[in-house]
Structures are given as structure tokens and as C-alpha cells.
Design a protein around this motif. Sequence first.
Motif, PDB file in Angstrom:
ATOM      1  N   PRO A   1      24.586 -34.990  -1.193  1.00 39.17           N
ATOM      2  CA  PRO A   1      24.368 -33.604  -1.618  1.00 39.17           C
ATOM      3  C   PRO A   1      24.885 -32.583  -0.611  1.00 39.17           C
ATOM      4  O   PRO A   1      25.480 -31.587  -0.979  1.00 39.17           O
ATOM      5  CB  PRO A   1      22.849 -33.503  -1.771  1.00 39.17           C
ATOM      6  CG  PRO A   1      22.312 -34.854  -1.667  1.00 39.17           C
ATOM      7  CD  PRO A   1      23.352 -35.756  -1.114  1.00 39.17           C
ATOM      8  N   GLY A   2      24.639 -32.842   0.684  1.00 39.62           N
ATOM      9  CA  GLY A   2      25.159 -31.966   1.722  1.00 39.62           C
ATOM     10  C   GLY A   2      24.558 -30.574   1.721  1.00 39.62           C
ATOM     11  O   GLY A   2      23.455 -30.345   1.229  1.00 39.62           O
ATOM     12  N   PRO A   3      25.293 -29.595   2.262  1.00 39.81           N
ATOM     13  CA  PRO A   3      24.753 -28.246   2.434  1.00 39.81           C
ATOM     14  C   PRO A   3      24.519 -27.502   1.123  1.00 39.81           C
ATOM     15  O   PRO A   3      23.869 -26.456   1.113  1.00 39.81           O
ATOM     16  CB  PRO A   3      25.821 -27.543   3.278  1.00 39.81           C
ATOM     17  CG  PRO A   3      27.089 -28.299   2.998  1.00 39.81           C
ATOM     18  CD  PRO A   3      26.657 -29.726   2.823  1.00 39.81           C
ATOM     19  N   GLN A   4      25.051 -28.015   0.008  1.00 39.10           N
ATOM     20  CA  GLN A   4      24.792 -27.352  -1.275  1.00 39.10           C
ATOM     21  C   GLN A   4      23.306 -27.308  -1.592  1.00 39.10           C
ATOM     22  O   GLN A   4      22.851 -26.453  -2.360  1.00 39.10           O
ATOM     23  CB  GLN A   4      25.542 -28.059  -2.411  1.00 39.10           C
ATOM     24  CG  GLN A   4      27.049 -27.958  -2.333  1.00 39.10           C
ATOM     25  CD  GLN A   4      27.664 -29.126  -1.565  1.00 39.10           C
ATOM     26  OE1 GLN A   4      26.972 -29.734  -0.743  1.00 39.10           O
ATOM     27  NE2 GLN A   4      28.904 -29.435  -1.819  1.00 39.10           N
ATOM     28  N   THR A   5      22.545 -28.223  -1.002  1.00 43.30           N
ATOM     29  CA  THR A   5      21.102 -28.207  -1.243  1.00 43.30           C
ATOM     30  C   THR A   5      20.464 -26.929  -0.702  1.00 43.30           C
ATOM     31  O   THR A   5      19.443 -26.477  -1.227  1.00 43.30           O
ATOM     32  CB  THR A   5      20.427 -29.432  -0.600  1.00 43.30           C
ATOM     33  OG1 THR A   5      20.672 -29.433   0.805  1.00 43.30           O
ATOM     34  CG2 THR A   5      20.958 -30.724  -1.212  1.00 43.30           C
TER      35      THR A   5
ATOM     36  N   ILE B   1      24.556 -21.989   4.696  1.00 41.38           N
ATOM     37  CA  ILE B   1      25.603 -21.789   3.686  1.00 41.38           C
ATOM     38  C   ILE B   1      26.808 -21.101   4.311  1.00 41.38           C
ATOM     39  O   ILE B   1      27.963 -21.494   4.075  1.00 41.38           O
ATOM     40  CB  ILE B   1      25.044 -20.963   2.515  1.00 41.38           C
ATOM     41  CG1 ILE B   1      23.976 -21.757   1.761  1.00 41.38           C
ATOM     42  CG2 ILE B   1      26.159 -20.557   1.555  1.00 41.38           C
ATOM     43  CD1 ILE B   1      23.140 -20.912   0.822  1.00 41.38           C
ATOM     44  N   ALA B   2      26.553 -20.078   5.136  1.00 43.62           N
ATOM     45  CA  ALA B   2      27.661 -19.342   5.756  1.00 43.62           C
ATOM     46  C   ALA B   2      28.496 -20.255   6.655  1.00 43.62           C
ATOM     47  O   ALA B   2      29.736 -20.186   6.649  1.00 43.62           O
ATOM     48  CB  ALA B   2      27.107 -18.166   6.569  1.00 43.62           C
ATOM     49  N   LYS B   3      27.836 -21.120   7.406  1.00 45.00           N
ATOM     50  CA  LYS B   3      28.549 -21.954   8.365  1.00 45.00           C
ATOM     51  C   LYS B   3      29.233 -23.157   7.720  1.00 45.00           C
ATOM     52  O   LYS B   3      30.383 -23.468   7.999  1.00 45.00           O
ATOM     53  CB  LYS B   3      27.579 -22.441   9.455  1.00 45.00           C
ATOM     54  CG  LYS B   3      27.144 -21.362  10.424  1.00 45.00           C
ATOM     55  CD  LYS B   3      26.212 -21.952  11.504  1.00 45.00           C
ATOM     56  CE  LYS B   3      25.815 -20.910  12.520  1.00 45.00           C
ATOM     57  NZ  LYS B   3      24.908 -21.480  13.568  1.00 45.00           N
ATOM     58  N   THR B   4      28.482 -23.851   6.849  1.00 40.25           N
ATOM     59  CA  THR B   4      28.968 -25.150   6.370  1.00 40.25           C
ATOM     60  C   THR B   4      29.686 -25.087   5.025  1.00 40.25           C
ATOM     61  O   THR B   4      30.491 -25.960   4.718  1.00 40.25           O
ATOM     62  CB  THR B   4      27.806 -26.154   6.265  1.00 40.25           C
ATOM     63  OG1 THR B   4      26.844 -25.652   5.334  1.00 40.25           O
ATOM     64  CG2 THR B   4      27.139 -26.360   7.597  1.00 40.25           C
ATOM     65  N   VAL B   5      29.382 -24.061   4.228  1.00 36.84           N
ATOM     66  CA  VAL B   5      30.036 -23.953   2.913  1.00 36.84           C
ATOM     67  C   VAL B   5      31.172 -22.923   2.967  1.00 36.84           C
ATOM     68  O   VAL B   5      32.292 -23.190   2.528  1.00 36.84           O
ATOM     69  CB  VAL B   5      29.017 -23.563   1.824  1.00 36.84           C
ATOM     70  CG1 VAL B   5      29.706 -23.409   0.474  1.00 36.84           C
ATOM     71  CG2 VAL B   5      27.920 -24.626   1.730  1.00 36.84           C
ATOM     72  N   LEU B   6      30.890 -21.754   3.540  1.00 34.63           N
ATOM     73  CA  LEU B   6      31.877 -20.694   3.569  1.00 34.63           C
ATOM     74  C   LEU B   6      32.755 -20.724   4.816  1.00 34.63           C
ATOM     75  O   LEU B   6      33.790 -20.062   4.867  1.00 34.63           O
ATOM     76  CB  LEU B   6      31.174 -19.330   3.489  1.00 34.63           C
ATOM     77  CG  LEU B   6      30.287 -19.110   2.248  1.00 34.63           C
ATOM     78  CD1 LEU B   6      29.611 -17.753   2.310  1.00 34.63           C
ATOM     79  CD2 LEU B   6      31.110 -19.243   0.963  1.00 34.63           C
ATOM     80  N   GLY B   7      32.339 -21.498   5.818  1.00 32.29           N
ATOM     81  CA  GLY B   7      33.141 -21.636   7.037  1.00 32.29           C
ATOM     82  C   GLY B   7      33.181 -20.377   7.867  1.00 32.29           C
ATOM     83  O   GLY B   7      34.167 -20.130   8.595  1.00 32.29           O
ATOM     84  N   LEU B   8      32.128 -19.576   7.809  1.00 29.27           N
ATOM     85  CA  LEU B   8      32.103 -18.329   8.575  1.00 29.27           C
ATOM     86  C   LEU B   8      31.594 -18.554   9.987  1.00 29.27           C
ATOM     87  O   LEU B   8      30.893 -19.498  10.268  1.00 29.27           O
ATOM     88  CB  LEU B   8      31.195 -17.317   7.861  1.00 29.27           C
ATOM     89  CG  LEU B   8      31.634 -16.930   6.449  1.00 29.27           C
ATOM     90  CD1 LEU B   8      30.619 -15.962   5.839  1.00 29.27           C
ATOM     91  CD2 LEU B   8      33.020 -16.305   6.471  1.00 29.27           C
TER      92      LEU B   8
END
Length: 402
Positions: A315-319, A395-402
Motif C-alpha cells: 500500500p505504501g504512503p497512499q495509506t 504525502i508531500a515527501k513520499t507522494v509529491l516529492g516535495l
Amino acid sequence: MDIQLSKADEEFRDTVREFLATELSPTVREATAQTPTVFVEPDIHNAWAAALNRRGWLAYQWPAEHGGTGWTPVQRYLFEKECALAGAPNLTVLGLKLLAPVIFTYGSEEQKAYYLPRILSGEDYWCQGFSEPGAGSDLASLKTRAVRDGDEYVINGSKIWTTHAHHANRMFALVRTDNSGRKQQGISFILIDMDTPGVAVRPIYTLAGDHEVNQVFLEDVRVPASNLVGEEGQGWEIAKFLLENERGGSCHAPKLLYDLSMVEKAAADEPDARGGVLADDPEWRRRVAELRLEVQSLDMIELKILADIANGRKPGPQTSLTKLLASQLRQKIDLLAVDLYGPAGLQLPAQRPLYGDNSSDPFISGGAQVASARYLNSRAWTIFGGTDEVQSTIIAKTVLGL
């Protein structure tokens, strides 16, 4: 993403529906509807868990080799969805969903053989000792200390916001076993018998007057070294694994849709002060429609995660995204219920529980009686399991790469 059910999955869904129609008693369903807290009381949970255990479905999220059903991700989703839509109580996740995967992933063979069957039988009722005063969302700052003394650990410290500690006979906890390196490296995961001398539980009452959480004090508590799960210093890794299970792996949307439908149904009987009913009011219908669309969007995200799991991906960071959205939607629906009932929705009876023969009579309706307490208690949704701010950062770090 293919969301069409196979013939086998349709047959499985129908089997679940048949089971719910016969085994989910009106008493349990009514008690669930009149429960304002995040977790139902043990009497409700235990009755429903026993029915599922008799059918062999209680450990539906566990692998078959550890006593679970071995269901596919789609079957697990269908089961949770049908239970939610039928008004079944949420199973208390602490032992079944949080600890059990830790035990069968990191535990010794002796721990697996002893603890897993006791979770299923109901002999053990668990609480979670993670948060501490000054170390809530920042778990790495925890100060509860465990010092090795021969074949035991001596534990001193305290845990806070410990859900159902007053009911639990066991607690799984994070403790600090080393201060020499990075904060995360000195944390270990240990199991504690709540009857051990030195364990004390102090109640914390919520704004709604419910006793769901507690502070737990640990003073020179001696725990067998065999209760350590994994290795010393592996607690941070295990905690991240556990929190990923807490935040994801379940479907929130069906329960939210069910609760929204109950509010919508009740609106058909609520006067709008203009000679009609609230269900026909355009502004009310707009609010309901907007919420329904938001929940349906969450449903699609959860189905996408389900498709990933079915294809062997974690599932990863989407959770964190589903946790964030579900928490906010939970609060919006509970606010909608308060608005629905108006002044009647502001009642806040002190007596608990709000179900059963000894409960107080509701003013107007059971839905109105529970609305305010449920709204106040749902404030915790954006805190437990990681605050909204924590989820947004992930979410910002792992999904959006911010």
C-alpha cells in the motif's frame, strides 16, 4: 483499474450477505448505532467477534498459515464493505489488525503459538502503548525506559491516550532500550501484562463524557525478556510497519457512505420549519450530494490501492492519503448529523452506554441522542494514527516529492 467483480467474487459477496442477515443480531446493530465512540465497547465487539470466529472469519486479514482466512484482497474488501453497509460494528483493531501482523511478521515461533490463538478466542484484549506526554506524533521522542535485568526488563514511564486500557489485559508498547545513538535506533517493541505489579491506569474522559482513553503509568514493571518482539532497537521499524497497517489496508468509504445514508434517511422525518421536511430542502440536498461525491472519490482511491495490493504491490504512503481524507469526511458527516437534528442534536446525556435496557430515553430519537457525542468524539480522527499534519507531510515527501 478493473473494478468489475468476477463470478466467484459475486458469489462470495452473496455468501457474506447471507451470513450478515442471519448472524448480525438487531441487538448488536442497535448498540452499534448508539455508540458515540471510535471503538465500540467490548461487549459489542466480543459478541460480533465470537460470531465471526465461529464461522472462521474473524482473522480475515491474516494469512492462512497463521490461522487466517487466506482471502484475496478483493474478498477482504467485499467483506468489510458488506459489514459496513449492514451496520455491523467495526472490529476493535488493536489485537486483530495491529498486533497480530507484527507477531506473525516479527515474532518468535513461541509468540505466534501463544498470542495469535488468544486474540481469536478473545482471551486477550489488547491496548496500544505508543503515545506519551510530550511524545505523541513525535514517537521518536518517547522516554519510557526499559532496562535489561537478567531475564527481565524493568520498565518505567507512562503512556497516554491509551484506548481501552481499562478493559485490556495486555498492552503492546514502544520503549526505549538505548540512548546512545539516534532516537529511532534505541526503541524496542515489547508486550506487557496489564496485571503486572506497577501498572496503573487513570481514566481520561472526552469532551462528550465518554471513557475511551486513559493514561497508563509504569513503575518498576518487570516484564520477561521473552516478551520482546524482534530485536532490541527494532521497535522503530516495527512501529512503521504497524502504523502502515493502522492507516491503510481497510476500506473507510463504505462505512462513511452507510452513515451518510442514515443521516439522509433521517432527514425525511425532520421538519424544515417551513411546513416541509429537511430532505426536500435544496441547500440540505446540496450538502449531502457534495459529501456523497467526496466519499465516492475516497472509495475510488481505496479501490486503486486494493488493485495495487491484488497485484502484489504494498500500500505504501497512499495509506496516509486515505487516512487524511477519511478523518476529514468522518468529521463532516458527524457535523451534518448535528445540523440535521438542530437543538435536539445538542443533547449530551452523561449516562453510558446509550444502548441496552439501562440506557436513558432519547429526546426525539436515538440518532439525535448520539449526534453531539459522536461529533465531539470524532475530533480525535484527525489526531490518532498520525495527525492530519503528519499525514500531509508524508504525502508531500513520499507522494509529491516535495
